[in-house]
Design a protein around this motif. Structure first.
Motif, PDB file in Angstrom:
ATOM      1  N   VAL A 368       0.390   1.113  -5.055  1.00  0.00           N
ATOM      2  CA  VAL A 368      -0.125  -0.346  -5.043  1.00  0.00           C
ATOM      3  C   VAL A 368       0.529  -1.076  -3.999  1.00  0.00           C
ATOM      4  O   VAL A 368      -0.207  -1.793  -3.427  1.00  0.00           O
ATOM      5  CB  VAL A 368       0.173  -0.871  -6.550  1.00  0.00           C
ATOM      6  CG1 VAL A 368      -0.026  -2.388  -6.530  1.00  0.00           C
ATOM      7  CG2 VAL A 368      -0.557  -0.212  -7.523  1.00  0.00           C
ATOM      8  N   LEU A 369       1.940  -0.863  -3.822  1.00  0.00           N
ATOM      9  CA  LEU A 369       2.582  -1.598  -2.578  1.00  0.00           C
ATOM     10  C   LEU A 369       1.751  -1.243  -1.526  1.00  0.00           C
ATOM     11  O   LEU A 369       1.879  -2.098  -0.361  1.00  0.00           O
ATOM     12  CB  LEU A 369       4.081  -1.100  -2.837  1.00  0.00           C
ATOM     13  CG  LEU A 369       4.818  -1.919  -3.772  1.00  0.00           C
ATOM     14  CD1 LEU A 369       6.194  -1.283  -3.591  1.00  0.00           C
ATOM     15  CD2 LEU A 369       4.626  -3.303  -3.782  1.00  0.00           C
ATOM     16  N   LEU A 370       1.348   0.289  -1.087  1.00  0.00           N
ATOM     17  CA  LEU A 370       0.933   0.342   0.210  1.00  0.00           C
ATOM     18  C   LEU A 370      -0.701  -0.076   0.299  1.00  0.00           C
ATOM     19  O   LEU A 370      -0.880  -0.622   1.231  1.00  0.00           O
ATOM     20  CB  LEU A 370       0.541   2.130   0.020  1.00  0.00           C
ATOM     21  CG  LEU A 370       1.937   2.944   0.339  1.00  0.00           C
ATOM     22  CD1 LEU A 370       1.839   4.403  -0.117  1.00  0.00           C
ATOM     23  CD2 LEU A 370       2.408   2.372   1.504  1.00  0.00           C
ATOM     24  N   PHE A 371      -1.212  -0.217  -0.969  1.00  0.00           N
ATOM     25  CA  PHE A 371      -2.502  -1.101  -0.744  1.00  0.00           C
ATOM     26  C   PHE A 371      -2.441  -2.438  -0.481  1.00  0.00           C
ATOM     27  O   PHE A 371      -3.290  -2.935   0.391  1.00  0.00           O
ATOM     28  CB  PHE A 371      -3.436  -0.864  -2.202  1.00  0.00           C
ATOM     29  CG  PHE A 371      -3.531   0.549  -2.953  1.00  0.00           C
ATOM     30  CD1 PHE A 371      -3.612   1.662  -1.802  1.00  0.00           C
ATOM     31  CD2 PHE A 371      -3.582   0.550  -4.134  1.00  0.00           C
ATOM     32  CE1 PHE A 371      -3.756   2.828  -2.507  1.00  0.00           C
ATOM     33  CE2 PHE A 371      -3.623   2.028  -4.643  1.00  0.00           C
ATOM     34  CZ  PHE A 371      -3.751   3.175  -3.878  1.00  0.00           C
ATOM     35  N   ILE A 372      -1.523  -3.112  -0.882  1.00  0.00           N
ATOM     36  CA  ILE A 372      -1.238  -4.552  -0.867  1.00  0.00           C
ATOM     37  C   ILE A 372      -0.961  -4.600   0.709  1.00  0.00           C
ATOM     38  O   ILE A 372      -1.127  -5.644   1.548  1.00  0.00           O
ATOM     39  CB  ILE A 372       0.048  -4.998  -1.600  1.00  0.00           C
ATOM     40  CG1 ILE A 372      -0.603  -5.049  -3.091  1.00  0.00           C
ATOM     41  CG2 ILE A 372       0.260  -6.350  -1.144  1.00  0.00           C
ATOM     42  CD1 ILE A 372       0.436  -5.511  -4.123  1.00  0.00           C
ATOM     43  N   ALA A 373      -0.002  -3.426   1.205  1.00  0.00           N
ATOM     44  CA  ALA A 373       0.324  -3.635   2.734  1.00  0.00           C
ATOM     45  C   ALA A 373      -0.760  -3.675   3.644  1.00  0.00           C
ATOM     46  O   ALA A 373      -0.606  -4.102   4.656  1.00  0.00           O
ATOM     47  CB  ALA A 373       1.050  -2.274   2.848  1.00  0.00           C
ATOM     48  N   VAL A 374      -1.833  -3.046   3.291  1.00  0.00           N
ATOM     49  CA  VAL A 374      -3.086  -3.233   4.278  1.00  0.00           C
ATOM     50  C   VAL A 374      -3.398  -4.428   4.180  1.00  0.00           C
ATOM     51  O   VAL A 374      -3.713  -5.102   5.598  1.00  0.00           O
ATOM     52  CB  VAL A 374      -4.048  -2.399   3.844  1.00  0.00           C
ATOM     53  CG1 VAL A 374      -5.443  -2.467   4.515  1.00  0.00           C
ATOM     54  CG2 VAL A 374      -3.637  -0.757   3.685  1.00  0.00           C
ATOM     55  N   PHE A 375      -3.627  -5.306   3.357  1.00  0.00           N
ATOM     56  CA  PHE A 375      -3.824  -6.709   3.465  1.00  0.00           C
ATOM     57  C   PHE A 375      -2.731  -7.470   4.332  1.00  0.00           C
ATOM     58  O   PHE A 375      -3.153  -8.482   4.915  1.00  0.00           O
ATOM     59  CB  PHE A 375      -3.944  -7.432   2.013  1.00  0.00           C
ATOM     60  CG  PHE A 375      -5.157  -6.700   1.252  1.00  0.00           C
ATOM     61  CD1 PHE A 375      -6.320  -7.362   1.430  1.00  0.00           C
ATOM     62  CD2 PHE A 375      -4.938  -5.900   0.309  1.00  0.00           C
ATOM     63  CE1 PHE A 375      -7.497  -6.689   0.769  1.00  0.00           C
ATOM     64  CE2 PHE A 375      -6.078  -5.344  -0.369  1.00  0.00           C
ATOM     65  CZ  PHE A 375      -7.336  -5.607  -0.021  1.00  0.00           C
ATOM     66  N   ILE A 376      -1.550  -7.213   4.037  1.00  0.00           N
ATOM     67  CA  ILE A 376      -0.446  -7.916   4.656  1.00  0.00           C
ATOM     68  C   ILE A 376      -0.270  -7.770   6.173  1.00  0.00           C
ATOM     69  O   ILE A 376      -0.474  -8.646   6.933  1.00  0.00           O
ATOM     70  CB  ILE A 376       1.048  -7.523   4.049  1.00  0.00           C
ATOM     71  CG1 ILE A 376       1.086  -7.964   2.593  1.00  0.00           C
ATOM     72  CG2 ILE A 376       2.246  -8.210   4.780  1.00  0.00           C
ATOM     73  CD1 ILE A 376       2.289  -7.397   1.958  1.00  0.00           C
ATOM     74  N   LEU A 377      -0.321  -6.581   6.502  1.00  0.00           N
ATOM     75  CA  LEU A 377      -0.478  -6.209   7.973  1.00  0.00           C
ATOM     76  C   LEU A 377      -1.950  -6.819   8.765  1.00  0.00           C
ATOM     77  O   LEU A 377      -1.754  -6.892   9.837  1.00  0.00           O
ATOM     78  CB  LEU A 377      -0.204  -4.648   8.084  1.00  0.00           C
ATOM     79  CG  LEU A 377       0.916  -4.331   7.703  1.00  0.00           C
ATOM     80  CD1 LEU A 377       1.083  -2.487   8.117  1.00  0.00           C
ATOM     81  CD2 LEU A 377       2.278  -4.978   8.460  1.00  0.00           C
ATOM     82  N   ARG A 378      -2.745  -6.724   8.134  1.00  0.00           N
ATOM     83  CA  ARG A 378      -4.089  -7.129   8.645  1.00  0.00           C
ATOM     84  C   ARG A 378      -3.900  -8.687   8.915  1.00  0.00           C
ATOM     85  O   ARG A 378      -4.572  -9.223  10.115  1.00  0.00           O
ATOM     86  CB  ARG A 378      -5.383  -7.111   7.825  1.00  0.00           C
ATOM     87  CG  ARG A 378      -6.070  -5.659   7.559  1.00  0.00           C
ATOM     88  CD  ARG A 378      -6.910  -5.309   8.589  1.00  0.00           C
ATOM     89  NE  ARG A 378      -7.607  -4.123   8.451  1.00  0.00           N
ATOM     90  CZ  ARG A 378      -8.813  -4.305   8.266  1.00  0.00           C
ATOM     91  NH1 ARG A 378      -9.600  -5.278   8.364  1.00  0.00           N
ATOM     92  NH2 ARG A 378      -9.446  -2.852   8.198  1.00  0.00           N
TER      93      ARG A 378
END
Length: 442
Positions: A368-378
């Motif tokens: 779940v943290l990895l999925f959120i990371a995609v949004f954060i880094l975008r």
């Protein structure tokens, strides 16, 4: 000498990477999880639905995390993505959970399954299960010490051979007349459980069978062309796995009634016996042996590279040992030996099933943290080089995120003690991290 050995050789191509994805995921789960899934759903059509949903959720998760893998193609996989996005402590906790419990527990569990099936095939005494399991795990660790190319070759060969009995069961089973008729639209459980309860329990049960896809990112640093091949390996591998799982479960529900599948760990052998006759049981047992052996190899190959990547950053106590590579094969042999040592303890204690179930929950927490990371880094780094971008953004990552949260909530509600123990084991990494950080400063 240390400088010369600090770089892993780039020897893994596209087919070997796909084989690592499929070989790691397709293990005992394809044969054993039908019992748990059917016990939860009590419906043939609902069983097939949860396998499809589990595959779609895993595919969405894989396609999402692959954006991170392609943008940050370094050995260590998810640990490095977490560190890049959130910092060193969360990354350490993921690596800690993978190193101490997740990979060793899977190796231990699959080795015991291998020993069990070997004993059943040759009609040996049950007292031989543990020695056979230890030999299986040790032999694979030894093979991986010969180099990444050898480990990848074992993965490729075992994938080919494991798919042969699966293909025979699927093709012959679908062409043969159905022994059981069921309504495709009857998406209700025969037990007095609600549709949502049966669906959620069945979906969570499939997650162990689909587990393993995240680990392939750990070998990115040894892939010849990770930016091109890693997305193809994860996406193509997971699509093929979903298709295989749905088709083989279709054969199971066409061949045996729900009552014979529910909770029956020999359901695959019983179905093959019905399809092929006396030869069927042995055929499936051999297929399980090859499948499980390949899965142990996948976890061994990817698992030993997690502590190596952490040690490269001096993030572990005794990092100077964990980052040692053998002079001839450039393999992190100390990390591999420690991994097998922990797996051996788990085999002797026999608590591998509990540990595996706990870490499936913990791994989905980090997913779940990895999925959120995609949004954060975008948002945070729009200029970051992204050779691959998740298709359908932000819909696909949102599906992965919602599905991951759903799995965590259902597990917390249905197995709270299991979830809490998993969280506590992971949290034990915090004092280790703080002690090591203090020792470094001193």
């Amino acid at each position: 000498m240390e400088q010369k050995q600090s770089h892993l050789k780039k020897e893994i191509g596209l087919f070997a990477a796909i084989a690592t994805v499929m070989g790691t995921v397709i293990g005992g789960g394809v044969f054993f999880k039908v019992a748990t899934v059917v016990a939860a759903t009590q419906s043939a059509s609902l069983t097939l639905l949860v396998w499809v949903l589990g595959g779609l959720l895993t595919l969405a998760a894989g396609l999402t995390v692959t954006e991170l893998a392609a943008a940050i193609p370094v050995t260590g996989g998810a640990v490095k993505y977490i560190e890049y996005t959130y910092g060193k402590l969360p990354a350490f906790l993921l690596g800690w959970a993978q190193m101490i419990v997740y990979f060793p527990a899977n190796i231990a569990a699959l080795s015991i399954i291998f020993g069990t099936q070997w004993v059943a095939l040759l009609h040996w005494s049950n007292s031989a299960i543990l020695p056979v399991a230890i030999v299986a795990g040790a032999s694979i660790t030894g093979l991986n010490f010969l180099g990444a190319r050898v480990g990848a070759r074992v993965q490729s060969v075992s994938l080919i051979f494991k798919l042969i009995p699966i293909a025979l069961i699927v093709i012959v089973g679908l062409l043969a007349p159905a022994h059981v008729n069921f309504a495709w639209t009857a998406l209700t459980s025969t037990h007095q459980t609600s549709f949502l309860s049966a669906l959620s329990a069945g979906l969570v049960a499939t997650m162990f069978a689909y587990d393993g896809w995240l680990g392939v990112g750990a070998i990115a640093g040894e892939m010849k062309n990770p930016k091109r091949d890693l997305p193809l390996a994860i996406g193509g591998g997971l699509i093929a796995i979903t298709l295989i799982y749905v088709l083989i479960n279709l054969v199971f529900v066409r061949t045996l009634p729900i009552s014979a599948l529910s909770g029956n760990l020999n359901a695959a052998a019983d179905a093959a016996l019905r399809i092929f006759g006396d030869l069927g049981g042995k055929l499936v047992t051999i297929g399980i042996l090859i499948s499980v052996y390949g899965a142990i190899n996948g976890y061994t190959m990817t698992g030993m590279r997690v502590p190596f990547a952490m040690a490269e950053e001096d993030a572990l106590p005794f990092s100077h040992l964990f980052k040692r590579l053998s002079p001839h094969t450039s393999v992190p042999y100390f990390a591999g030996a420690v991994q097998f040592g922990i797996a051996l303890i788990m085999m002797l204690l026999g608590s591998f099933d509990l540990l595996t179930d706990m870490l499936v929950f913990v791994m989905w927490g980090f997913s779940v943290l990895l999925f959120i990371a995609v949004f954060i880094l975008r948002k945070r780094e729009p200029e970051l080089m992204r050779p691959y971008r998740v298709p359908g953004y932000p819909i696909i990552p949102a599906i992965a995120l919602i599905g991951g949260i759903f799995i965590l909530v259902v597990t917390l509600m249905t197995q709270p003690l299991l979830a809490i123990i998993g969280i506590v084991l992971t949290a034990l990494g915090v004092p280790v991290y703080l002690y090591h950080a203090k020792h470094q400063r001193a």
